[in-house]
Motif scaffolding. Structure first.
Motif, PDB file in Angstrom:
ATOM      1  N   ARG A   1      18.708  38.414  83.519  1.00  0.00           N
ATOM      2  CA  ARG A   1      18.493  37.251  82.315  1.00  0.00           C
ATOM      3  C   ARG A   1      18.417  38.157  81.118  1.00  0.00           C
ATOM      4  O   ARG A   1      18.540  37.996  80.244  1.00  0.00           O
ATOM      5  CB  ARG A   1      18.492  36.413  82.910  1.00  0.00           C
ATOM      6  CG  ARG A   1      19.114  35.341  83.343  1.00  0.00           C
ATOM      7  CD  ARG A   1      17.576  34.045  84.426  1.00  0.00           C
ATOM      8  NE  ARG A   1      17.163  32.353  82.646  1.00  0.00           N
ATOM      9  CZ  ARG A   1      16.579  32.754  82.559  1.00  0.00           C
ATOM     10  NH1 ARG A   1      15.110  32.117  83.138  1.00  0.00           N
ATOM     11  NH2 ARG A   1      16.348  31.214  81.299  1.00  0.00           N
ATOM     12  N   TRP A   2      17.540  38.862  81.321  1.00  0.00           N
ATOM     13  CA  TRP A   2      16.818  39.856  80.002  1.00  0.00           C
ATOM     14  C   TRP A   2      17.288  40.190  79.439  1.00  0.00           C
ATOM     15  O   TRP A   2      18.238  40.609  78.357  1.00  0.00           O
ATOM     16  CB  TRP A   2      15.624  40.328  80.509  1.00  0.00           C
ATOM     17  CG  TRP A   2      14.271  38.929  80.040  1.00  0.00           C
ATOM     18  CD1 TRP A   2      13.227  38.665  81.063  1.00  0.00           C
ATOM     19  CD2 TRP A   2      14.246  38.609  78.647  1.00  0.00           C
ATOM     20  NE1 TRP A   2      12.564  37.758  79.686  1.00  0.00           N
ATOM     21  CE2 TRP A   2      13.021  38.198  78.471  1.00  0.00           C
ATOM     22  CE3 TRP A   2      14.706  38.878  77.562  1.00  0.00           C
ATOM     23  CZ2 TRP A   2      12.426  37.083  77.659  1.00  0.00           C
ATOM     24  CZ3 TRP A   2      14.007  38.159  76.266  1.00  0.00           C
ATOM     25  CH2 TRP A   2      12.352  37.580  76.003  1.00  0.00           C
ATOM     26  N   MET A   3      18.043  41.835  80.724  1.00  0.00           N
ATOM     27  CA  MET A   3      19.262  42.758  80.859  1.00  0.00           C
ATOM     28  C   MET A   3      20.680  42.046  79.598  1.00  0.00           C
ATOM     29  O   MET A   3      21.320  42.170  78.835  1.00  0.00           O
ATOM     30  CB  MET A   3      19.326  42.441  81.962  1.00  0.00           C
ATOM     31  CG  MET A   3      21.043  44.449  81.837  1.00  0.00           C
ATOM     32  SD  MET A   3      21.884  45.108  82.725  1.00  0.00           S
ATOM     33  CE  MET A   3      22.802  43.454  83.243  1.00  0.00           C
ATOM     34  N   PHE A   4      21.056  40.754  80.165  1.00  0.00           N
ATOM     35  CA  PHE A   4      22.017  39.804  79.657  1.00  0.00           C
ATOM     36  C   PHE A   4      22.019  39.972  78.320  1.00  0.00           C
ATOM     37  O   PHE A   4      22.790  40.181  76.866  1.00  0.00           O
ATOM     38  CB  PHE A   4      22.675  38.719  80.845  1.00  0.00           C
ATOM     39  CG  PHE A   4      22.987  38.528  81.729  1.00  0.00           C
ATOM     40  CD1 PHE A   4      23.557  39.465  82.180  1.00  0.00           C
ATOM     41  CD2 PHE A   4      23.236  37.888  82.641  1.00  0.00           C
ATOM     42  CE1 PHE A   4      23.949  40.057  83.431  1.00  0.00           C
ATOM     43  CE2 PHE A   4      24.108  38.116  83.939  1.00  0.00           C
ATOM     44  CZ  PHE A   4      24.454  38.943  84.478  1.00  0.00           C
ATOM     45  N   LEU A   5      20.510  39.027  77.691  1.00  0.00           N
ATOM     46  CA  LEU A   5      20.576  39.024  76.825  1.00  0.00           C
ATOM     47  C   LEU A   5      20.631  39.956  75.456  1.00  0.00           C
ATOM     48  O   LEU A   5      20.774  39.942  74.559  1.00  0.00           O
ATOM     49  CB  LEU A   5      18.912  37.988  76.256  1.00  0.00           C
ATOM     50  CG  LEU A   5      19.062  38.173  75.095  1.00  0.00           C
ATOM     51  CD1 LEU A   5      19.423  36.706  74.892  1.00  0.00           C
ATOM     52  CD2 LEU A   5      17.155  37.592  75.161  1.00  0.00           C
ATOM     53  N   VAL A   6      20.102  40.979  76.242  1.00  0.00           N
ATOM     54  CA  VAL A   6      19.941  42.576  75.421  1.00  0.00           C
ATOM     55  C   VAL A   6      20.958  43.537  75.004  1.00  0.00           C
ATOM     56  O   VAL A   6      20.831  43.064  74.168  1.00  0.00           O
ATOM     57  CB  VAL A   6      18.543  43.519  76.338  1.00  0.00           C
ATOM     58  CG1 VAL A   6      18.738  44.515  75.784  1.00  0.00           C
ATOM     59  CG2 VAL A   6      17.390  42.979  76.196  1.00  0.00           C
TER      60      VAL A   6
END
Length: 726
Positions: free
Chosen positions: A606-611
């Protein structure tokens, strides 16, 4: 009639041929590899004995370490093995010359050197890691025994280089000549299949799709990007034609990463519109999305060759113009129906993402098509993919190994254990070898188990089989079953450690030297030292800040967040390439160390998607500003540009320290930037295509919707929840 039915049920020649080809592509590859390992190992052993090298086992071990299923991997690993060995030997001979009379001081310097090499092995996630491993391992292999006989250190180093070189040459020869499996062929196949998988991924999720399959496909594309970069680097050692295309292959990999990021941004925007009741915007975008479906449908799950890519590029060029007209028509129709400014922004943002996606598809197809030519202007690509592990994690691995060498070395000195040097050097070697593994303790434990069985088999063969053999062919028959079984295990991902321990340490303790001394007590001592050293390495890797614990997950999550900071403040030159590759490599690492913890993996994903969403939008904003004409309204001192810089500072604060207050501050800064930009008058026509500020507003609006997304991990951080489980 009955006879014809019986005949019809018998296997036909075509069926047998297809079954044979299928076996050759699956199990046949395994058996060919085992046969090549046996051939290379036995050829090396025979030559080492004929040349009367002191330790044929060193040459044989080299074969087992560098041998890989594909010849390009063998060439690359061999190059870095000899490079690391030469560096390690050079350093160790110099250290012996300086500290030969001071064992304690010498041990301290060796521990520092091995720790630094292990840190380098953990830091670099490609074949440079292997060079670091060998620089440290070879140093201990020569240095520790030389403390007892420093006068023989130089000749020992020379013999080691000769033995390692012999193993490398035999491995390269057998891999390249005997039924070669080339890395270049594997790379071409991966490139051909990847676009069809991407087309399937887009078409499957454009209308919604299942979240689980969507995330799984993204993780697969991440691992493919890292794997293709590794293949690209090894094909340079194998195929001059691929070496001439190395820049285009790196560019192609980067363009594919940009493609997946762009589509993910579009998909996320469409999902938000579906959940937030944006039916009118979705209806307006639908004809444009149909155009994308028509473009990709013929290529769904199909291979895209270099020739096909040229055809695809022509089709995309024509369809891109048609898509632009559809977007204009849909915008005009929506303008007459909708007065809500927010809905217009949603449409403009979605249309811009869609158009850029098709433009990225066109660039990808052009680069892929250029591979048919030996030389091409698209080869001018200087931005590589340099996978690196977390620096703190690498330093922890180096410190752990240095402490291990120092502690075990003091134990050796104090106890005067005859096999103490074996105990120390193999503990250091195992610690370095497993430093790049996601779970070093598990890998070291597997190697210890493999070594335990190597000790049993080795002792049995050395004292109950070898004395009854006459001639080299009989020796081959005695060791071949062990070599074959170890090679088979090494091909199985879940059992690779067992196979490596069995192969390496059976050879270490049992392959006859050119002047063999039969001493059962010494043999048992050596095997005891091997098993204990690897068990100790496994225990220390499990106790001293193991990479599978929560501290490294938190570091990797922070590293992911800091990619947004890089997108805001990094150098513009090559920013897209470094941002895309670095973000994906971080996630690939995180998935490895969080294996068995799907909750942690999902949080990191999820953090990768947001980043990727925020970072890519920021990079597009920077590109738009870099291309602005020399007009007063576009000057650096313009209010809208000041507002964007203020927004950048707020986003940096948010991603460095996620929290509700920082999210609200960043959201307010984004809204101010949108309002200021919309209020700025331009001398050009206010159409979306001709107005840079309208495109700037669309990217700002996308960042705003991302910050407002209820599924964002920023919401978890704002509510005091951890996005990972400690």
């Amino acid at each position: 009639m009955a006879g014809s039915q019986v005949l019809s049920r018998l296997p036909q020649p075509g069926d047998l041929r297809r079954a044979l080809f299928e076996w050759a592509r699956s199990d046949g590859v395994t058996w060919v590899y085992i046969a090549k390992v046996l051939t290379a190992a036995l050829l090396t052993l025979w030559l080492a004995m004929r040349l009367e090298l002191p330790q044929p086992s060193t040459a044989t071990i080299t074969v087992f370490i560098v041998m890989q299923p594909q010849s390009g991997q063998v060439f690359a690993k061999s190059f870095y093995r000899i490079l690391g060995s030469i560096i390690g030997l050079t350093v160790m001979v110099a250290l012996i010359a300086v500290f030969a009379q001071e064992r304690v001081l010498f041990l301290l310097v060796v521990a520092l050197w091995v720790g630094a090499c292990t840190a380098g092995a953990a830091r670099y996630r490609d074949f440079r890691s292997y060079a670091c491993v060998l620089a440290g391992y070879t140093a201990t292999l020569i240095g520790l025994p030389a403390t007892l006989h420093p006068e023989a250190a130089f000749m020992s180093a020379v013999w080691r280089v000769l033995e390692i070189s012999l193993g490398i040459l035999c491995s390269m020869l057998v891999s390249a000549v005997v039924l070669p499996q080339t890395s270049s062929a594997a790379m071409r196949n991966a490139l051909y299949q990847r676009f069809g998988a991407f087309a399937w991924y887009v078409l499957d999720n454009l209308g919604g799709g299942q979240r689980q399959r969507f995330e799984a496909a993204n993780v697969n594309f991440v691992s493919q990007a890292v794997g293709l970069e590794t293949l690209r680097s090894v094909t340079a050692f194998e195929d001059p034609h691929m070496r001439m295309r190395s820049g285009r292959l790196a560019r192609l990999n980067n363009e594919f990463m940009v493609l997946t990021t762009r589509y993910h941004a579009l998909h996320q925007l469409l999902e938000r519109l579906r959940t937030q009741g944006g039916d009118r915007v979705l209806a307006a975008l639908e004809p444009c999305l149909d155009e994308l479906r028509e473009m990709l449908l013929p290529w769904k799950s199909k291979a895209l060759t270099d020739v096909d890519a040229a055809l695809l590029a022509e089709q995309l060029e024509a369809r891109r113009l048609r898509l632009m007209q559809r977007i204009r028509d849909a915008r005009e129709e929506l303008r007459g129906k909708v007065q809500d400014v927010s809905e217009r922004l949603d449409f403009n943002t979605g249309a811009e993402l869609l158009y850029r996606l098709v433009a990225d598809l066109h660039d990808y197809a052009l680069t892929h098509a250029s591979l048919t030519e030996q030389r091409h202007e698209r080869e001018n690509w200087k931005f590589g993919f340099s996978p690196k592990a977390n620096l703190v994690g690498a330093l922890v691995s180096g410190t752990r190994t240095a402490l291990m060498v120092l502690l075990f070395g003091v134990f050796w000195i104090e106890t005067s254990w005859p096999s103490g040097s074996t105990f120390v050097l193999n503990a250091a070697a195992v610690a370095a070898l497993v430093s790049a593994a996601p779970n070093p303790s598990k890998m070291a434990t597997q190697m210890a188990v493999g070594t335990f069985f190597a000790a049993i088999l080795g002792f049995f063969e050395t004292y109950f089989v070898f004395p009854h053999l006459d001639g080299f062919p009989m020796l081959c028959l005695a060791v071949a079953p062990v070599f074959a079984f170890g090679a088979f295990l090494s091909l199985r991902p879940g059992y690779a450690g067992y196979g490596l321990g069995l192969l390496v340490f059976f050879s270490f303790g049992s392959v006859p030297a050119n002047m063999t001394l039969y001493d059962a007590g010494r043999t048992l001592n050596e095997y005891l030292a091997l098993v204990l050293s690897q068990s100790a390495a496994a225990v220390m890797a499990a106790v001293i800040l193991p990479p599978t614990s929560a501290w490294l997950w938190r570091r990797l999550e922070k590293d992911l967040r800091m990619r947004v900071v890089q997108a805001i403040s990094g150098k513009s030159d090559g920013l897209v390439a470094t941002f895309e590759s670095g973000t994906r490599d971080l996630l690939n690492q995180a998935y490895g160390v969080a294996a068995g913890r799907p909750d942690v993996q999902r949080g990191l994903l999820r953090w990768m998607f947001l980043v990727l969403e925020v970072g890519h939008a920021i990079i597009e904003l920077r590109n738009e500003q870099d291309k602005l004409p020399l007009e007063a309204c576009y000057a650096e001192s313009a209010p809208w540009r000041k507002a964007i810089r203020s927004m950048g500072r707020a986003l940096i604060r948010l991603f460095v320290q996620p929290g509700e207050a920082n999210r609200e501050r960043a959201l307010a800064a984004v809204e101010l930037a949108i309002a200021t930009t919309k209020a700025t008058e331009e001398p050009c026509a206010p159409d979306f295509e001709s107005s840079p500020l309208r495109r700037v507003v669309s990217y700002l609006h996308f960042i705003r919707t991302t910050l407002l997304d209820p599924q964002s991990p920023l919401r978890d951080a704002s509510q005091g929840k951890a996005s990972h489980v400690a």
